[in-house]
Write a protein that holds these residues in place. Structure first.
Motif, mmCIF file in Angstrom:
data_model
loop_
_atom_site.group_PDB
_atom_site.id
_atom_site.type_symbol
_atom_site.label_atom_id
_atom_site.label_comp_id
_atom_site.label_asym_id
_atom_site.label_seq_id
_atom_site.Cartn_x
_atom_site.Cartn_y
_atom_site.Cartn_z
ATOM 1 N N MET A 43 77.543 136.808 14.242
ATOM 2 C CA MET A 43 78.487 137.019 15.334
ATOM 3 C C MET A 43 77.841 136.749 16.692
ATOM 4 N N THR A 44 76.556 136.990 16.809
ATOM 5 C CA THR A 44 75.840 136.613 18.036
ATOM 6 C C THR A 44 75.933 135.109 18.246
ATOM 7 N N ASP A 45 75.786 134.353 17.160
ATOM 8 C CA ASP A 45 75.888 132.891 17.243
ATOM 9 C C ASP A 45 77.314 132.455 17.557
ATOM 10 N N VAL A 46 78.285 133.156 16.988
ATOM 11 C CA VAL A 46 79.696 132.835 17.253
ATOM 12 C C VAL A 46 80.004 132.992 18.737
ATOM 13 N N LYS A 47 79.533 134.085 19.339
ATOM 14 C CA LYS A 47 79.794 134.344 20.753
ATOM 15 C C LYS A 47 79.241 133.241 21.648
ATOM 16 N N LEU A 48 78.115 132.662 21.249
ATOM 17 C CA LEU A 48 77.495 131.608 22.057
ATOM 18 C C LEU A 48 78.364 130.354 22.128
ATOM 19 N N THR A 49 79.218 130.147 21.132
ATOM 20 C CA THR A 49 80.067 128.948 21.141
ATOM 21 C C THR A 49 81.217 129.057 22.133
ATOM 22 N N LYS A 50 81.640 130.301 22.448
ATOM 23 C CA LYS A 50 82.804 130.556 23.314
ATOM 24 C C LYS A 50 84.082 129.952 22.747
ATOM 25 N N ALA A 51 84.114 129.716 21.426
ATOM 26 C CA ALA A 51 85.287 129.127 20.773
ATOM 27 C C ALA A 51 86.408 130.150 20.644
ATOM 28 N N SER A 52 87.638 129.646 20.633
ATOM 29 C CA SER A 52 88.795 130.523 20.423
ATOM 30 C C SER A 52 89.318 130.429 18.990
ATOM 31 N N LYS A 53 88.812 129.447 18.243
ATOM 32 C CA LYS A 53 89.167 129.314 16.828
ATOM 33 C C LYS A 53 87.877 129.135 16.029
#
Length: 442
Positions: A384-394
């Protein structure tokens, strides 16, 4: 467990030549999630676990609780295999070792009942899976679900079951889960004739994704055959050491598909696809089945790999930043890599952003988050830390277990207003529909 008999079974079952292929070079270490999460514990690495298997097979170590614990701690993500310069098939060694342990282990009465209910009853029959889905539907429709949540009875379930219960998709009405037509022609010019592996959870819990799968295949010019007699792929059985049940399911599926004159057998779940691809190894000692399993395996392909080779209608999305969490088994076992990203880049309005270390497992790994919850959540927190770095909405995935795990991560982080997780097939189906509704600007 009786040590002598278990040790003998290790010696008879484990592929010793495969063990000896490991040169202990260490290339697998940075690819292994459990090695990283334990701060570099050697026993929690692929080469460490292979060393334990070898020690047991050589008679230098008793097959004790340490060995079993390490076998259970492994995700089975098989990220070590692409990293291995010697080509060690670690996944096969792991399944062999787990099978030996399960064969000799004496479970408590409670665990024995659960394992028999899951492995010997529910997942052995598609009809039973449908009955369980009906029970879940009424669980949601009656006050039972709210009572269970308010009284916190769900907290008594193993692992992260309570969290998973919150992120499960709403159960479709039993009447809405229609029996698939055995043959569905494409409304377009037919370019391929394919067979659809519907899966057990995919055809019940994720039935809408199966609908999206057939829609996309037909829009790409595929005629579809869905044989009624197919069953669960058997991957959960194979991973859990229940080899005989896995073999039985494999034989049923091969028999259901092998007489069909099709170009491909299509799966929409990375874990299922890898399980189907594993049939030649699973049935390697079954007389009369090896060649049949190879023919079946060679035709098996993931939906995105097939779609990337075909012409889909124009796809459109609102301006969206999209990231992708791959299925470990899709990339590491099926060796089908890059096709999801290729399809995303074809969608007008989508900007694809790669997730940092996306090749690392999300911690789902079948039922891993139920039996190894602490490690599963540590891995998920890092993801989830990596997910947040993308700033993606999907956030799209290519496997139902990964999808639930990422939804669990969103739930834990309170990110519902920021990002949505969905199966790549559902995302693409919606994009095709929007593309068809878009006004013609030519």
């Amino acid at each position: 467990m009786k040590t002598g008999k278990l040790q003998q079974s290790f010696q008879e079952t484990i592929d010793y030549e495969e063990i000896m292929n490991c040169t202990r070079c260490g290339f697998c270490l940075p690819a292994c999630p459990t090695y990283l999460q334990t701060g570099g514990n050697e026993a929690s690495s692929p080469r460490g676990r292979i060393a334990l298997m070898k020690a047991v097979a050589d008679g230098r170590k008793a097959p004790d609780e340490e060995v079993e614990a390490q076998l259970n701690e492994c995700l089975g993500c098989r990220a070590c295999e692409p990293a291995c310069p010697s080509g060690v098939n670690y996944g096969h060694l792991l399944e062999q070792a787990r099978s030996v342990v399960q064969k000799h282990k004496k479970h408590s009465p409670g665990v024995k009942i659960v394992r028999k209910a899951v492995f010997d009853w529910m997942f052995m029959s598609h009809k039973r899976m449908q009955k369980m889905h009906t029970l879940r539907y009424w669980y949601e429709k009656t006050p039972a679900q709210q009572v269970m949540r308010k009284t916190k009875m769900l907290q008594l379930l193993p692992g992260e079951a309570a969290l998973m219960e919150r992120v499960l998709p709403k159960a479709a009405a039993p009447t809405a889960i229609k029996r698939e037509k055995e043959f569905e022609p494409s409304p377009k010019k037919s370019v391929k004739r394919v067979a659809f592996f519907r899966g057990c959870l995919m055809s019940t819990m994720f039935s809408e994704t199966n609908d999206s799968t057939r829609y996309l295949l037909k829009q790409a010019g595929c005629d579809i055959i869905t044989p009624e007699k197919q069953e669960c792929c058997g991957a959960l059985h194979a991973h859990g050491g229940e080899t005989e049940q896995a073999k039985l399911l494999a034989k049923k599926n091969i028999a259901a598909f092998e007489e069909l004159e099709v170009d491909a057998i299509v799966s929409n779940a990375g874990g299922c696809g890898a399980g189907l691809k594993n049939y030649p190894f699973l049935l390697r000692e079954e007389a009369g089945w090896v060649e049949r399993a190879k023919a079946f395996s060679e035709k098996t392909v993931d939906i995105c790999t097939l779609l990337a080779s075909l012409d889909l209608p124009d796809m459109k999305s609102e301006d969206t930043l999209v990231t992708y969490q791959p299925s470990c088994h899709l990339e590491n076992v099926m060796k089908e890599k890059g096709y999801v990203e290729e399809l995303l880049r074809k969608v007008n309005g989508v900007k694809y952003v790669a997730m940092p270390e996306k090749e690392h497992c999300c911690g789902s790994a079948g039922i891993y988050n139920l039996v190894q919850p602490k490690m599963a959540m540590q891995i998920l927190d890092k993801k989830m830390t990596d997910v947040k770095l993308t700033k993606a909405s999907k956030l799209v995935t290519s496997n139902p277990g990964c999808l639930l795990q990422m939804k669990a991560g969103i739930e834990r982080e309170g990110m519902h207003s920021e990002i949505e997780a969905l199966h790549i097939v559902d995302f693409l189906a919606e994009a095709v529909r929007k593309g068809q509704d878009a006004p013609d600007t030519n």
